[in-house]
Design an enzyme around this catalytic site. Structure first.
Site, PDB file in Angstrom:
ATOM      1  N   GLN A 118     -14.699   2.301   1.453  1.00  0.00           N
ATOM      2  CA  GLN A 118     -13.961   1.864   0.271  1.00  0.00           C
ATOM      3  C   GLN A 118     -13.675   3.088  -0.584  1.00  0.00           C
ATOM      4  O   GLN A 118     -14.570   3.874  -0.899  1.00  0.00           O
ATOM      5  CB  GLN A 118     -14.775   0.839  -0.535  1.00  0.00           C
ATOM      6  CG  GLN A 118     -14.017   0.293  -1.740  1.00  0.00           C
ATOM      7  CD  GLN A 118     -14.765  -0.832  -2.464  1.00  0.00           C
ATOM      8  OE1 GLN A 118     -15.961  -1.064  -2.220  1.00  0.00           O
ATOM      9  NE2 GLN A 118     -14.069  -1.529  -3.349  1.00  0.00           N
ATOM     10  N   VAL A 119     -12.419   3.258  -0.948  1.00  0.00           N
ATOM     11  CA  VAL A 119     -11.999   4.408  -1.756  1.00  0.00           C
ATOM     12  C   VAL A 119     -11.659   3.948  -3.177  1.00  0.00           C
ATOM     13  O   VAL A 119     -12.007   4.594  -4.159  1.00  0.00           O
ATOM     14  CB  VAL A 119     -10.788   5.118  -1.103  1.00  0.00           C
ATOM     15  CG1 VAL A 119     -10.269   6.224  -2.001  1.00  0.00           C
ATOM     16  CG2 VAL A 119     -11.176   5.685   0.266  1.00  0.00           C
ATOM     17  N   ASN A 154     -12.851  -3.381   2.790  1.00  0.00           N
ATOM     18  CA  ASN A 154     -13.817  -2.283   2.843  1.00  0.00           C
ATOM     19  C   ASN A 154     -14.714  -2.388   1.612  1.00  0.00           C
ATOM     20  O   ASN A 154     -14.207  -2.480   0.491  1.00  0.00           O
ATOM     21  CB  ASN A 154     -13.093  -0.938   2.833  1.00  0.00           C
ATOM     22  CG  ASN A 154     -12.215  -0.744   4.051  1.00  0.00           C
ATOM     23  OD1 ASN A 154     -12.523  -1.251   5.130  1.00  0.00           O
ATOM     24  ND2 ASN A 154     -11.115  -0.027   3.896  1.00  0.00           N
ATOM     25  N   HIS A 159     -10.107  -5.447  -3.040  1.00  0.00           N
ATOM     26  CA  HIS A 159      -8.802  -5.680  -2.382  1.00  0.00           C
ATOM     27  C   HIS A 159      -9.011  -6.075  -0.939  1.00  0.00           C
ATOM     28  O   HIS A 159      -9.961  -5.647  -0.287  1.00  0.00           O
ATOM     29  CB  HIS A 159      -7.886  -4.464  -2.474  1.00  0.00           C
ATOM     30  CG  HIS A 159      -8.508  -3.184  -2.008  1.00  0.00           C
ATOM     31  ND1 HIS A 159      -9.400  -2.477  -2.777  1.00  0.00           N
ATOM     32  CD2 HIS A 159      -8.376  -2.504  -0.856  1.00  0.00           C
ATOM     33  CE1 HIS A 159      -9.799  -1.399  -2.115  1.00  0.00           C
ATOM     34  NE2 HIS A 159      -9.201  -1.394  -0.934  1.00  0.00           N
ATOM     35  N   HIS A 170      -6.926  -5.774   2.604  1.00  0.00           N
ATOM     36  CA  HIS A 170      -5.774  -5.181   3.294  1.00  0.00           C
ATOM     37  C   HIS A 170      -5.228  -6.228   4.257  1.00  0.00           C
ATOM     38  O   HIS A 170      -5.978  -6.740   5.098  1.00  0.00           O
ATOM     39  CB  HIS A 170      -6.198  -3.994   4.165  1.00  0.00           C
ATOM     40  CG  HIS A 170      -6.721  -2.805   3.433  1.00  0.00           C
ATOM     41  ND1 HIS A 170      -5.959  -1.678   3.232  1.00  0.00           N
ATOM     42  CD2 HIS A 170      -7.933  -2.550   2.883  1.00  0.00           C
ATOM     43  CE1 HIS A 170      -6.690  -0.772   2.587  1.00  0.00           C
ATOM     44  NE2 HIS A 170      -7.890  -1.277   2.360  1.00  0.00           N
ATOM     45  N   ASP A 215       0.859  -1.189   0.000  1.00  0.00           N
ATOM     46  CA  ASP A 215       0.000   0.000   0.000  1.00  0.00           C
ATOM     47  C   ASP A 215       0.901   1.248   0.000  1.00  0.00           C
ATOM     48  O   ASP A 215       1.904   1.307   0.706  1.00  0.00           O
ATOM     49  CB  ASP A 215      -0.873  -0.019   1.267  1.00  0.00           C
ATOM     50  CG  ASP A 215      -2.023   0.962   1.202  1.00  0.00           C
ATOM     51  OD1 ASP A 215      -3.165   0.519   1.267  1.00  0.00           O
ATOM     52  OD2 ASP A 215      -1.767   2.182   1.101  1.00  0.00           O
TER      53      ASP A 215
HETATM   54  P1  5GP Z   1      -9.839   1.321   0.585  1.00  0.00           P
HETATM   55  O1  5GP Z   1     -10.451   1.451  -0.794  1.00  0.00           O
HETATM   56  O2  5GP Z   1     -10.016  -0.047   1.177  1.00  0.00           O
HETATM   57  O3  5GP Z   1     -10.283   2.396   1.532  1.00  0.00           O
HETATM   58  O4  5GP Z   1      -8.270   1.524   0.476  1.00  0.00           O
HETATM   59  C1  5GP Z   1      -7.562   1.772  -0.704  1.00  0.00           C
HETATM   60  C2  5GP Z   1      -6.094   1.653  -0.375  1.00  0.00           C
HETATM   61  O5  5GP Z   1      -5.375   1.750  -1.582  1.00  0.00           O
HETATM   62  C3  5GP Z   1      -5.563   2.751   0.561  1.00  0.00           C
HETATM   63  O6  5GP Z   1      -4.955   2.152   1.690  1.00  0.00           O
HETATM   64  C4  5GP Z   1      -4.556   3.487  -0.298  1.00  0.00           C
HETATM   65  O7  5GP Z   1      -3.433   3.909   0.436  1.00  0.00           O
HETATM   66  C5  5GP Z   1      -4.194   2.470  -1.363  1.00  0.00           C
HETATM   67  N1  5GP Z   1      -3.833   3.057  -2.649  1.00  0.00           N
HETATM   68  C6  5GP Z   1      -4.551   3.971  -3.343  1.00  0.00           C
HETATM   69  N2  5GP Z   1      -3.930   4.273  -4.513  1.00  0.00           N
HETATM   70  C7  5GP Z   1      -2.807   3.512  -4.535  1.00  0.00           C
HETATM   71  C8  5GP Z   1      -1.758   3.394  -5.495  1.00  0.00           C
HETATM   72  O8  5GP Z   1      -1.725   4.036  -6.542  1.00  0.00           O
HETATM   73  N3  5GP Z   1      -0.753   2.515  -5.190  1.00  0.00           N
HETATM   74  C9  5GP Z   1      -0.760   1.781  -4.031  1.00  0.00           C
HETATM   75  N4  5GP Z   1       0.285   0.957  -3.837  1.00  0.00           N
HETATM   76  N5  5GP Z   1      -1.740   1.867  -3.121  1.00  0.00           N
HETATM   77  C10 5GP Z   1      -2.752   2.733  -3.366  1.00  0.00           C
END
Ligand code: 5GP
Ligand code: ZN
Length: 138
Positions: free
Chosen positions: A93-94, A86, A99, A101, A30
């Site tokens: 979820q962003v 998430n 995915h 974690h 991440d």
């Molecule tokens: P979530 O969608 O579960 O909230 O988390 C998305 C995760 O993706 C975050 O922890 C963020 O730091 C990671 N992330 C977002 N964009 C990138 C990227 O371009 N490269 C990497 N290695 N991680 C990313």
């Protein structure tokens, strides 16, 4: 998906820090880690989240999570972790490419997922379980 950041990572259009890779799955670090070794375990095929992913991919992702956990324990002596998915906006979820974690944990790391508790929700358990039974889940 052409505008998906994780599809770009999986295709290596954006170079990832790869922890593990096979035909179905890629695991990469991440870029905003909660702890050292925080890795995202991702299907190479685009799925949004738990609701649309195929069971075959889901099983493979869990198998890879287990593999990485064992390697982390052997190589880094990391034997505590969180495995989190998430799903949806309210699930925080962003990135809408499935995915998991995998977040290594150790004593005193300052990370705290211990959230506020809502004991009053137990009053709704009977009705909740009834609805689940009616759904035909078993
Ligand atoms: P979530 O969608 O579960 O909230 O988390 C998305 C995760 O993706 C975050 O922890 C963020 O730091 C990671 N992330 C977002 N964009 C990138 C990227 O371009 N490269 C990497 N290695 N991680 C990313
Ligand atoms: Zn994608």
């Amino acid at each position: 998906m052409s505008d998906c950041i994780f599809c770009k990572i999986v295709s290596k259009e954006i170079p990832p820090d790869i922890v593990y890779e096979n035909e179905m799955v890629m695991a990469f670090l991440d870029n905003n880690p909660i702890s050292l070794g925080h890795v995202l375990i991702v299907p190479k095929k685009h799925y949004e989240n738990i609701y649309d992913i195929s069971e075959d991919y889901l099983k493979e992702l869990i198998a890879v999570a287990k593999k990485i956990s064992l390697v982390y324990r052997k190589v880094f002596e990391i034997s505590d972790l969180n495995l989190i998915h998430n799903a949806g906006k309210n699930g925080q979820q962003v990135v809408f490419h499935f995915h998991l974690h995998l977040i290594p944990r150790k004593e005193g790391d300052g990370v705290d997922f211990d959230n506020k508790k809502f004991p009053e929700l137990r009053e709704k358990y009977d009705e909740f379980i009834e609805k689940i039974k009616d759904s035909g889940i078993v």
